[in-house]
Design an enzyme around this catalytic site. Structure first.
Site, PDB file in Angstrom:
ATOM      1  N   ASP A   1       0.828  -1.218   0.000  1.00 41.66           N
ATOM      2  CA  ASP A   1       0.000   0.000   0.000  1.00 41.66           C
ATOM      3  C   ASP A   1       0.859   1.263   0.000  1.00 41.66           C
ATOM      4  OD1 ASP A   1      -2.170  -1.813   0.412  1.00 41.66           O
ATOM      5  OD2 ASP A   1      -1.834  -1.723   2.569  1.00 41.66           O
TER       6      ASP A   1
ATOM      7  N   GLU B   1     -11.369   1.177  -3.424  1.00 39.28           N
ATOM      8  CA  GLU B   1     -10.634   1.615  -2.238  1.00 39.28           C
ATOM      9  C   GLU B   1      -9.374   2.354  -2.660  1.00 39.28           C
ATOM     10  OE1 GLU B   1      -9.916  -2.127  -0.237  1.00 39.28           O
ATOM     11  OE2 GLU B   1      -8.513  -2.819  -1.764  1.00 39.28           O
TER      12      GLU B   1
END
Ligand code: NAG
Ligand code: NAG
Ligand code: NAG
Ligand code: NAG
Ligand code: NAG
Ligand code: NAG
Ligand code: NAG
Ligand code: NAG
Length: 576
Positions: A34, A211
């Site tokens: 991420d 997301e």
């Protein structure tokens, strides 16, 4: 016509003259998922990246680079338990620190990390599952500059800030993946933590789990970049844009803008990107990816890759395809970051823990360490780290809970496909049955392989005599696994009473080999057992390599002393 030919010629000449770079992915190998990166000209032209850390502490590693080639760990934003006590009590390995976004505000001279602490054992619709946080620092080269975070009550995750020119702060984020409400935006007052009403911004192109949103403004457009498809095989990056921050957003007709290069590609599950401009104004994206072994295993988990992006005026971005060996925009000449607390991300490492040695920011624990259990160079035990055993072993009582007295385990990330990891053990103080010290390749409490030196009774005799054994055990929920105990062999008679070196290597791209030798006698090294990389291919994190000490549930504890900690990177396999 002639003008057109001239322009085309000129473009070709410019392209030929441009010294494009070649570099290797992943830029942050191993457990660095991420990613979010920025370029800060006023901080000596430095790139800064943040990545997720889940239950590993210290957490939210910050890497810095001057050249986009060498990335050095410079601090961990989460480095003191009092910043976030709840990390020490979470259940379930998918809990902890999820995706972060790092940004810098020039006018305030402040670095921001927006992130979410997730209590993943709570039901999806439970608002208490998500605790959104803002960490701030004026000097990301120093752990102590990262403060106690501000909390805000958004019941979702993947929060990313966007400041309007007038200073108003908006945050984009997403709700829990089962509640398909897409990307949200709300205003946030950082002084009070007060939130405006959240509104739906874009639902993506129909992939699951929209997301990882970020907003960028360019040429009068607001570009919204998101991830879809979940963080596995269907993972991708998609874009939408609008004339106003609050929408309406229109999706790009050629989405996705980035995903894997087909099922045969070495880099898979590509998504969750962030964009930044380099010193020359050229655009780049970082994203997460995994490297698939021949059997589909990827025990190192989700890593950070870099790819060039072409972004013409008023146009949509064109992302470079992701390979191991990449060509991209011209790089700055190589130079190292001469500040910060840690080492280059894939540096070899050796320490004999000499007097005064301080465990650097690369050393991690599973949740918070129990203070005092990791003393360096204690009197009578110079040049070693004392591991005071925990009652709990690395699995613990139920494989998913924080253990009251902790789990004694000191580790670092695996950052190469092929590596050689070795630690010397002094187990003189081990006295009781089932006392055990050893090395582990560890993903979480339910996914690890351990090679321990353990005292077991001599089963062939009717005596209470305890005999040191090498024992390889492992646990996984991935259905590739035969038996929790893989090997038990007696420590050879002429090795007893000596210091022993325990090691883990990648014996090939699918298996770890766990081995032992008497210290100073490598020629006698024997492989005790193997662990399958597929058994560690699970969840959101990546493999750690470390040393542990446990009494396996029994009351009496002991100390093991470890030294000569060595990690040597042998090869980075990146496909063709
Ligand atoms: C996204 O989907 C939700 C649920 O169907 C809906 O309420 C919302 O209006 C949609 N958002 C947009 C921007 O279309
Ligand atoms: C240099 O890299 C950029 C970004 O990947 C690409 O658009 C351009 O075509 C490359 N130029 C050459 C000469 O390869
Ligand atoms: C800026 O970076 C360069 C290259 O690493 C280094 O030589 C120089 O000392 C740095 N300057 C400051 C002020 O940190
Ligand atoms: C176990 O006990 C037997 C019988 O006393 C003895 O022969 C043997 O050497 C012992 N094994 C070890 C590993 O000490
Ligand atoms: C061990 O003890 C048991 C019960 O006391 C006895 O039956 C057995 O023969 C003994 N075995 C050896 C190897 O002495
Ligand atoms: C990798 O190593 C393991 C353990 O030695 C072995 O079982 C397996 O066959 C090896 N795989 C390949 C492809 O050589
Ligand atoms: C570290 O390695 C050296 C060289 O092999 C050895 O002499 C020493 O005993 C080792 N230290 C410990 C604490 O194992
Ligand atoms: C961990 O310890 C428990 C007892 O507390 C034991 O039952 C279990 O086998 C051990 N497992 C591993 C893999 O260490």
């Amino acid at each position: 016509m002639i003008l057109h030919i001239l322009i085309t010629l000129l473009t070709i000449i410019i392209q030929v003259l441009a010294k494009n770079s070649t570099y290797q992915n992943p830029i942050l190998p191993g457990f660095h998922p991420d990613p979010s990166c920025i370029f800060v000209p006023s901080k000596n032209n430095t790139y800064f990246c943040a990545s997720s850390s889940f239950l590993v502490f210290p957490g939210i590693p910050i890497h810095a680079s001057h050249d986009l080639q060498t990335f050095q760990l410079v601090s961990n934003a989460l480095n003191r338990p009092e910043q976030l006590p709840a990390l020490g009590t979470t259940k379930r390995a998918t809990s902890g620190i999820w995706a972060s976004t790092i940004r810098y505000r020039e006018d305030e001279d402040v670095f921001y990390v927006f992130t979410t602490m997730v209590f993943d054992d709570l039901p999806k619709e439970d608002g208490g599952r998500f605790d959104c946080l803002v960490f701030r620092s004026r000097d990301p080269f120093d752990d102590s500059s990262w403060g106690v975070p501000t909390h805000f009550g958004f019941p979702g995750y993947d929060v990313s800030p966007y400041w309007e020119e007038n200073g108003r702060l908006f945050v984009v984020g997403t709700y829990a993946w089962q509640v398909q409400q897409g990307i949200q935006i709300f205003e946030l007052d950082l002084g009070t933590g007060e939130m405006g009403e959240a509104r739906s911004l874009w639902n993506g192109t129909g992939g699951s789990a929209p997301e990882g949103p970020h907003v960028y403004k360019k040429d009068g457009w607001y570009y919204l970049l998101i991830a879809e498809g979940g963080t596995g095989a269907g993972h991708m990056v998609t874009m939408a844009r609008a004339r106003s921050l609050l929408g309406p957003y229109e999706g790009y007709e050629h989405n996705p803008v980035l995903t894997n290069g087909g099922p045969q590609a070495y880099f898979q599950n590509i998504g969750h990107a962030d964009l930044f401009q380099d010193r020359r104004g050229e655009w780049w994206a970082v994203a997460l990816s995994v490297r698939f072994g021949p059997d589909g295993s990827y025990p190192m988990g989700r890593e950070t890759i870099l790819t060039p992006v072409s972004w013409e005026e008023n146009e949509w971005q064109v992302f470079g395809k992701v390979f191991g060996t990449m060509s991209g925009w011209e790089f700055d000449s190589e130079s190292v970051v001469e500040q910060g607390m840690g080492l280059v991300v894939d540096a070899d490492f050796f320490s004999c823990f000499e007097n005064g040695y301080v465990l650097g920011p690369e050393f991690v624990y599973f949740r918070f360490p129990v203070e005092g259990n990791y003393g360096v160079s204690k009197e009578g035990h110079e040049n070693s780290v004392q591991l005071i055993s925990s009652k709990s072993n690395l699995t613990g009582s139920d494989g998913r809970s924080a253990e009251k007295e902790g789990q004694t385990f000191l580790a670092r990330r695996q950052v190469h496909s092929y590596f050689d990891f070795k630690v010397d053990f002094d187990i003189d103080e081990m006295k009781n049955e089932e006392q055990e010290a050893g090395v582990s390749v560890f993903l979480d409490q339910l996914h690890h392989y351990d090679l321990g030196i353990v005292l077991l009774s001599n089963s062939t005799a009717n005596s209470s005599e305890l005999v040191p054994h090498f024992r390889v055990r492992g646990i996984t929920t991935v259905p590739t696994f035969a038996s929790p105990t893989l090997a038990v062999v007696r420590v050879p008679q002429d090795w007893r009473g000596q210091k022993l070196s325990l090691g883990i290597t990648a014996s090939n791209l699918t298996h770890y080999a766990l081995s032992a030798a008497p210290v100073g006698n490598e020629a006698e090294r024997i492989v005790i057992g193997w662990g399958n990389g597929l058994g560690l291919t699970w969840g959101f994190t990546g493999a750690l390599l470390g040393a542990y000490a446990t009494s396996n549930g029994r009351e009496e504890g002991f100390s093991a002393y470890v030294s000569n900690w060595s990690y040597v990177g042998k090869e980075q396999v990146v496909g063709s």
